[in-house]
Design a protein around this motif. Sequence first.
Motif, PDB file in Angstrom:
ATOM      1  N   LEU A  35       0.827  -1.206   0.000  1.00  0.00           N
ATOM      2  CA  LEU A  35       0.000   0.000   0.000  1.00  0.00           C
ATOM      3  C   LEU A  35       0.863   1.259   0.000  1.00  0.00           C
ATOM      4  CD1 LEU A  35      -2.781  -0.971   2.573  1.00  0.00           C
ATOM      5  CD2 LEU A  35      -2.891  -1.080   0.068  1.00  0.00           C
ATOM      6  N   ALA A  36       2.094   1.126   0.499  1.00  0.00           N
ATOM      7  CA  ALA A  36       3.033   2.250   0.533  1.00  0.00           C
ATOM      8  C   ALA A  36       3.809   2.369  -0.779  1.00  0.00           C
ATOM      9  CB  ALA A  36       3.989   2.090   1.707  1.00  0.00           C
ATOM     10  N   GLY A  37       3.468   1.530  -1.750  1.00  0.00           N
ATOM     11  CA  GLY A  37       4.080   1.610  -3.070  1.00  0.00           C
ATOM     12  C   GLY A  37       5.224   0.647  -3.311  1.00  0.00           C
ATOM     13  N   GLU A  38       5.554  -0.188  -2.342  1.00  0.00           N
ATOM     14  CA  GLU A  38       6.626  -1.169  -2.534  1.00  0.00           C
ATOM     15  C   GLU A  38       6.122  -2.307  -3.420  1.00  0.00           C
ATOM     16  OE1 GLU A  38       8.758  -2.334   0.996  1.00  0.00           O
ATOM     17  OE2 GLU A  38       8.451  -0.344   1.884  1.00  0.00           O
TER      18      GLU A  38
ATOM     19  N   TYR B 253       2.542 -10.593  -4.600  1.00  0.00           N
ATOM     20  CA  TYR B 253       2.925 -11.906  -5.111  1.00  0.00           C
ATOM     21  C   TYR B 253       3.354 -11.848  -6.574  1.00  0.00           C
ATOM     22  CZ  TYR B 253      -1.438 -12.351  -7.681  1.00  0.00           C
ATOM     23  OH  TYR B 253      -2.455 -12.154  -8.582  1.00  0.00           O
ATOM     24  N   ASP B 254       2.756 -10.939  -7.356  1.00  0.00           N
ATOM     25  CA  ASP B 254       3.047 -10.865  -8.788  1.00  0.00           C
ATOM     26  C   ASP B 254       4.130  -9.831  -9.125  1.00  0.00           C
ATOM     27  OD1 ASP B 254       1.678  -8.500  -8.349  1.00  0.00           O
ATOM     28  OD2 ASP B 254       0.079  -8.927  -9.783  1.00  0.00           O
ATOM     29  N   GLY B 255       4.757  -9.272  -8.088  1.00  0.00           N
ATOM     30  CA  GLY B 255       5.806  -8.282  -8.285  1.00  0.00           C
ATOM     31  C   GLY B 255       5.296  -6.856  -8.392  1.00  0.00           C
ATOM     32  N   GLY B 256       3.996  -6.671  -8.261  1.00  0.00           N
ATOM     33  CA  GLY B 256       3.414  -5.337  -8.336  1.00  0.00           C
ATOM     34  C   GLY B 256       3.229  -4.716  -6.968  1.00  0.00           C
ATOM     35  N   ASP B 257       2.442  -3.655  -6.930  1.00  0.00           N
ATOM     36  CA  ASP B 257       2.118  -2.978  -5.675  1.00  0.00           C
ATOM     37  C   ASP B 257       0.624  -2.665  -5.661  1.00  0.00           C
ATOM     38  OD1 ASP B 257       1.518  -0.152  -6.614  1.00  0.00           O
ATOM     39  OD2 ASP B 257       3.546  -0.383  -7.409  1.00  0.00           O
ATOM     40  N   ASN B 258       0.161  -2.157  -4.556  1.00  0.00           N
ATOM     41  CA  ASN B 258      -1.231  -1.707  -4.385  1.00  0.00           C
ATOM     42  C   ASN B 258      -1.220  -0.287  -3.845  1.00  0.00           C
ATOM     43  OD1 ASN B 258      -2.722  -4.194  -4.988  1.00  0.00           O
ATOM     44  ND2 ASN B 258      -1.711  -4.995  -3.177  1.00  0.00           N
ATOM     45  N   THR B 259      -0.452   0.583  -4.476  1.00  0.00           N
ATOM     46  CA  THR B 259      -0.230   1.927  -3.955  1.00  0.00           C
ATOM     47  C   THR B 259      -1.533   2.632  -3.590  1.00  0.00           C
ATOM     48  OG1 THR B 259       1.793   2.122  -5.232  1.00  0.00           O
ATOM     49  CG2 THR B 259       0.808   4.168  -4.450  1.00  0.00           C
ATOM     50  N   CYS B 260      -1.555   3.137  -2.371  1.00  0.00           N
ATOM     51  CA  CYS B 260      -2.668   3.926  -1.850  1.00  0.00           C
ATOM     52  C   CYS B 260      -2.086   5.291  -1.484  1.00  0.00           C
ATOM     53  CB  CYS B 260      -3.258   3.236  -0.618  1.00  0.00           C
ATOM     54  SG  CYS B 260      -4.539   4.186   0.215  1.00  0.00           S
TER      55      CYS B 260
END
Length: 143
Positions: free
Chosen positions: A10-13, A17-24
């Motif tokens: 959520l912090a952009g790291e 699991y798929d190498g992505g992020d969930n940036t919030c």
Amino acid sequence: MPRYIVSACLAGERCRYDGGDNTCPEVVRLVREGLAVAACPEVLGGLETPRSPCERLGGRVVNREGQDVTAFFERGAALALERAHEQGCTAAIIKSRSPSCGFDRIYDGSFSHVLCPGDGVWAERLRAAGLQLFSEEALPDKP
């Protein structure tokens, strides 16, 4: 004002699991302002990025191939909780539905996007330690 431990994705790291992020953006702001510290229990537990998707199945965590990866999740949850305590965190903003961070409703272990009642491994520990839990879908008021 509470200090937050937050899911690193959520912090952009790029630790999903798929190498992505969930940036919030709100979580990124909290970290930037020093009001939050990020942790990824899955990475802390020794899992690589990218990795096979995982879900909780009863008291275990399994990946899509059926391999039991519970030990990685337990180790990471313990280390991430330790980080929260060291940083004086009293609340958490964690990724919904995750086998680590999800709380109240998580995926059911069938890898078919079906939700069931339950908590992720880290969320369970955070709750037991008395931290207030929030998700990116229900952020705290004016953090």
